[in-house]
Structure formats: structure tokens, C-alpha cells
Design an enzyme around this catalytic site. Sequence first.
Site, PDB file in Angstrom:
ATOM      1  N   ARG A 129       0.614  -1.289  -0.008  1.00 49.68           N
ATOM      2  CA  ARG A 129      -0.268  -0.205   0.037  1.00 49.68           C
ATOM      3  C   ARG A 129       0.863   1.407   0.225  1.00 49.68           C
ATOM      4  NH1 ARG A 129      -4.538  -1.009   4.493  1.00 49.68           N
ATOM      5  NH2 ARG A 129      -5.478   0.878   3.602  1.00 49.68           N
ATOM      6  N   SER A 174      -8.758  11.405   2.286  1.00 49.78           N
ATOM      7  CA  SER A 174      -8.226  10.328   3.218  1.00 49.78           C
ATOM      8  C   SER A 174      -8.172  10.715   4.466  1.00 49.78           C
ATOM      9  CB  SER A 174      -6.753  10.005   2.740  1.00 49.78           C
ATOM     10  OG  SER A 174      -6.303   9.273   3.924  1.00 49.78           O
ATOM     11  N   GLN A 176      -6.839   9.250   6.980  1.00 41.07           N
ATOM     12  CA  GLN A 176      -5.505   8.737   7.354  1.00 41.07           C
ATOM     13  C   GLN A 176      -4.508   9.635   7.212  1.00 41.07           C
ATOM     14  OE1 GLN A 176      -4.756   4.742   5.916  1.00 41.07           O
ATOM     15  NE2 GLN A 176      -6.608   3.832   6.907  1.00 41.07           N
ATOM     16  N   ASP A 326     -15.531   2.142   3.322  1.00 37.61           N
ATOM     17  CA  ASP A 326     -15.017   0.871   3.719  1.00 37.61           C
ATOM     18  C   ASP A 326     -16.364  -0.244   3.477  1.00 37.61           C
ATOM     19  OD1 ASP A 326     -12.559   1.653   4.332  1.00 37.61           O
ATOM     20  OD2 ASP A 326     -13.024   1.497   6.425  1.00 37.61           O
ATOM     21  N   LYS A 353      -6.821  -0.205  -0.704  1.00 44.64           N
ATOM     22  CA  LYS A 353      -7.102  -0.636   0.604  1.00 44.64           C
ATOM     23  C   LYS A 353      -6.405  -1.814   0.579  1.00 44.64           C
ATOM     24  CE  LYS A 353      -9.924   2.987   1.210  1.00 44.64           C
ATOM     25  NZ  LYS A 353      -9.594   3.687   2.451  1.00 44.64           N
ATOM     26  N   ARG A 402     -12.624  -7.244   4.559  1.00 50.06           N
ATOM     27  CA  ARG A 402     -13.931  -6.852   4.118  1.00 50.06           C
ATOM     28  C   ARG A 402     -14.484  -7.652   2.977  1.00 50.06           C
ATOM     29  NH1 ARG A 402     -15.016  -3.346   8.047  1.00 50.06           N
ATOM     30  NH2 ARG A 402     -13.484  -1.780   8.475  1.00 50.06           N
TER      31      ARG A 402
HETATM   32  O1  LIG Z   1      -8.822   6.921   9.352  1.00 50.31           O
HETATM   33  C1  LIG Z   1      -9.394   5.931   9.652  1.00 50.31           C
HETATM   34  O2  LIG Z   1      -9.718   5.437  10.618  1.00 50.31           O
HETATM   35  C2  LIG Z   1      -9.660   5.435   8.399  1.00 50.31           C
HETATM   36  C3  LIG Z   1      -9.738   5.868   7.161  1.00 50.31           C
HETATM   37  C4  LIG Z   1     -10.054   5.244   5.981  1.00 50.31           C
HETATM   38  O3  LIG Z   1      -8.924   5.074   5.258  1.00 50.31           O
HETATM   39  P1  LIG Z   1      -8.382   6.418   4.197  1.00 50.31           P
HETATM   40  O4  LIG Z   1      -7.991   7.315   4.973  1.00 50.31           O
HETATM   41  O5  LIG Z   1      -7.093   5.866   3.155  1.00 50.31           O
HETATM   42  O6  LIG Z   1      -9.506   6.695   3.381  1.00 50.31           O
HETATM   43  C5  LIG Z   1     -10.961   3.897   6.081  1.00 50.31           C
HETATM   44  O7  LIG Z   1     -10.683   3.329   4.859  1.00 50.31           O
HETATM   45  C6  LIG Z   1     -10.226   3.042   7.068  1.00 50.31           C
HETATM   46  O8  LIG Z   1     -10.688   1.902   7.195  1.00 50.31           O
HETATM   47  C7  LIG Z   1     -10.056   3.820   8.387  1.00 50.31           C
HETATM   48  C1  LIG Z   2      -9.346   0.192   4.650  1.00 52.75           C
HETATM   49  C2  LIG Z   2      -9.346  -0.398   6.024  1.00 52.75           C
HETATM   50  O1  LIG Z   2      -8.531  -0.424   6.961  1.00 52.75           O
HETATM   51  P1  LIG Z   2      -6.825   0.310   7.082  1.00 52.75           P
HETATM   52  O2  LIG Z   2      -6.775   1.110   6.049  1.00 52.75           O
HETATM   53  O3  LIG Z   2      -6.722   0.648   8.368  1.00 52.75           O
HETATM   54  O4  LIG Z   2      -6.146  -1.067   6.884  1.00 52.75           O
HETATM   55  C3  LIG Z   2     -10.602  -0.988   6.306  1.00 52.75           C
HETATM   56  O5  LIG Z   2     -10.748  -1.398   7.640  1.00 52.75           O
HETATM   57  O6  LIG Z   2     -11.613  -1.447   5.571  1.00 52.75           O
END
Ligand SMILES: O=C(O)C1=C[C@@H](OP(=O)(O)O)[C@@H](O)[C@H](O)C1
Ligand SMILES: C=C(OP(=O)(O)O)C(=O)O
Length: 449
Positions: A129, A174, A176, A326, A353, A402
Site C-alpha cells: 500500500r 483520506s 488517514q 469501507d 485498500k 471486508r
Molecule cells: O482514518 C481511519 O480510521 C480510516 C480511514 C479510511 O482510510 P483512508 O484514509 O485511506 O480513506 C478507512 O478506509 C480506514 O478503514 C479507516
Molecule cells: C481500509 C481499512 O483499514 P486500514 O486502511 O486501516 O487497513 C478497512 O478497515 O476497511
Amino acid sequence: MSGHGTPIPMTSRKSPPLKGVAEVPGDKSVSHRSLILGALAVGETQVTGLLEGEDVLDTARAMRAFGAEIVRHGPGAWSIHGVGTGGFAEPENVIDCGNSGTGVRLIMGAMATTPISATFTGDASLRKRPMGRVTDPLALFGAEARGRRGGRLPLTLTGAAEPVPVHYEVPVPSAQVKSAVLLAALNAPGDTVVIEKEATRDHTERMLRGFGAQISVEPQGSGRVITLTGQPELAAQTLAVPRDPSSAAFPVCAALIVEGSEVLVPGIGLNPTRAGLFTTLLEMGADITFENRREEGGEPVADLRVCHGALTGVEVPPERAASMIDEFPILAAVAAFAEGTTVMRGVKELRVKESDRIDAMARGLEACGVMVEEEEDMLTVHGRGPGGVAGGATVASHLDHRIAMSFLCLGLGAQAPVRVDDASPIATSFPAFEALIAGLGGAVARSNA
Ligand SMILES: O=C(O)C1=C[C@@H](OP(=O)(O)O)[C@@H](O)[C@H](O)C1
Ligand SMILES: C=C(OP(=O)(O)O)C(=O)O
């Protein structure tokens, strides 16, 4: 640390009506953040309802490696004795974040403005990733990352000795990336400004405010401008983690797939930045009622009552994608049982993902007798109506929880059993999935390799 063990094949088959109460685990996003913010606070943070899935347990191990004292007192009950903003110690060993993009990206952010180095890795899925989306903005603070080509793990991050605040527009939707920048900003003097063009889940902002940081959030178009003042003293908190809407999606959708079902899914977090799936299901004609709406742990919560009924395909507007990112795999599974076509646009983030989720769903649905169309940024599912999904296939989960759970739910309503080649990744986010579905009367069980 998923993906290190023996595969666990699992099979689901056509089931009698699902009935009962489905108590899903704590929210994964809030659980990671509880541990990380608890580790950066002064004093002892108490958490109840923490998700004890592998992703979150890996984050707990990582926070210990950075110097926090973390104790489990009982199921979901944890305490974190934090080291204070900028107080992380240098880990003595490699930090293995297993399958978790959230874990590794938020932790990189949290250490990026402290003058220590840490090497991060993960399982075969996480090592594929993209991490440049986080290490690029962290470099603006003065951090330095050295990883494999393409910004892949394993990667060593050296935090900035003299961090500077930044002004950053997040180029992809995002949470994250946004959260990594906000966590890095905690130890940079002055104001950091983060702009997101599309609003994504806002747990970091809500929780930072709760821990005492000075943070402002202003709407801008369909996005937000977030300003965080660096070097606050974060004060330990008592946190109650709401139940995870992304996990709730599975029993909710299983009840929509299996004829005659009626299931109650209590205490689900319904933060608007997470609730897009439920809006979409209602548009499809799903019989879902939201009972006992209330607030828990700073998040809106309700009990969801779901009854099986006829569903119609819909077009999901692209601007809703972030609030259900998700949930597209399970929506694609439900769409297979609807009358008509379901079109999901603006979903290219699904390609980065735990697996390429557009491709994994498309191939698995085709194997189960469902016609799909796929583009870089779109997935279309041609519904076969209730009772119309053939099943009778083995589907690859690609180390993706998932994908595994979505096809096991699909198999509960398909004509012939659906086998998932490896259900072990389910333990990353929803360890009790098999027991919970079986408890509702769903025919799901481990199968022979
Ligand atoms: O910030 C978070 O807790 C999350 C953000 C999402 O990812 P992205 O930020 O890559 O969209 C999601 O897909 C992931 O399961 C959890
Ligand atoms: C994308 C997911 O998690 P992560 O990015 O934290 O691996 C998820 O839980 O669907």
C-alpha cells in the site's frame, strides 16, 4: 498481525431467517485513536469498548514500543499511561503494523515531529500500500522517510529535530492522511492548517478537541479547513468507544440478504462522516429503523432494527463515497440481491485498500453468477433479485477482511454455498464475526482447506 499464519477457509450457505441481537465490536478508527492520543497525553486514559481486533492490538504494541504504559483490565477495558506530546522514546525494534493502514499511517504522523527513528513494516497486503501520501506531507514538517521504491514498507522514518508547522491541502480524500498531518502538528510550534476538499471521517478532530488541543474546523465547499495549534498539553481522558458502523454493516446487510430476517444491531456510531451506507440502503428501499437515538462518547449513536424486504438498485453519488468508503464491498454484495442496477462512482480509493476492492468484488461476484462492470473509478452491479444469486464458487479474499465478510454474507442468501479461501483477515477488525452470524442463525463455518 494477520497474513502470517495458515489460511482459514470458510463457507456460508443459504440460511433460514436471521433473528436476534447483533452486538458488534467497538469502532476501529476510534480505537486506534484512543491508544495513540492516550499515549501522547499526560496521565492515564481509561478506555471502554476498545476493539480487540488484530489491527488495534498491533497499535497497542506499537504505543508500548514508543514508551507508553498500556494495560488491559478486561474485555475492551484498557488504560494508557501517556508520555506527553513530543515524549515518544525511540523503539528498539521494528514496528509491525500487521494489516493496518490506519495504524501505520497515524503512528508515522504521531512520531514525525519527535527526533527519533523508527522502522515500520506490515503484512504482505500492507507492504503493497502507498505510504508516500503520508511521508510527503510529513517531510514538510522536517521528517525524513526512507522506504522501498514507490514509498512502500518497510520504511524508516526519522522525526524532525526542529519541526515547523505546515499548510497542507490533502490531495486524496483520506482521513488517514489528514490525521497523520494533524498528529504530526501536535509537536510543531505554531498553527498547522490542513485543507480537505471532501470531508472525511472526523474522529481525530473530535478526539483532539476532547483531549484539550486547540483545533478549529471550518466548512469550505464540500470540504473543511482545520487549524491546529501545536504543542498543547493533552490531558488524559475517559473514553467510551461506540460500536463500529463498518462492522454493523455486515449483520445489517446479512439481514437484508436473507429472506424473513429481523435483526437488532444496538449502539451503532452514526457520525455523519461514516453513515453513508445507511443512507444508500434506505434509498434502495431497505427496512431499517433507527431507534433510541442518543450521544455516546461524543458521537451520535442509535439502535438499528433491520427487516428483510425488496431492494432496488441505486446510483450512489460520488460525493457520498468518503462517508461509506469501507462499506462498498458489502454494498456490492447486497446490490446483487436487488432488482436493477447499482452504480458506485468516485470509488478509486478502493483500489489501494487491503486489496484492490473493485477488482476483488468484481471477480468474486462474477464467479457467483452476478454481472458487473468495472472502470478505474466505478463499479456497477447488475442485481439478480432476491433468490437470484447463484453462488457456488470459491472467492479469493486477498488478505482483506471486508472482502471475506462480504462474500460470506452473500453466501447466506445464494443458491449454492460460497467458500472464501482465507477468512483469517476477519480477525483484524471483527474477530467475533463468525460467532455473531452463526448466533443469528446464519450458516457460516470453517471449511476444509
Ligand atoms: O482514518 C481511519 O480510521 C480510516 C480511514 C479510511 O482510510 P483512508 O484514509 O485511506 O480513506 C478507512 O478506509 C480506514 O478503514 C479507516
Ligand atoms: C481500509 C481499512 O483499514 P486500514 O486502511 O486501516 O487497513 C478497512 O478497515 O476497511
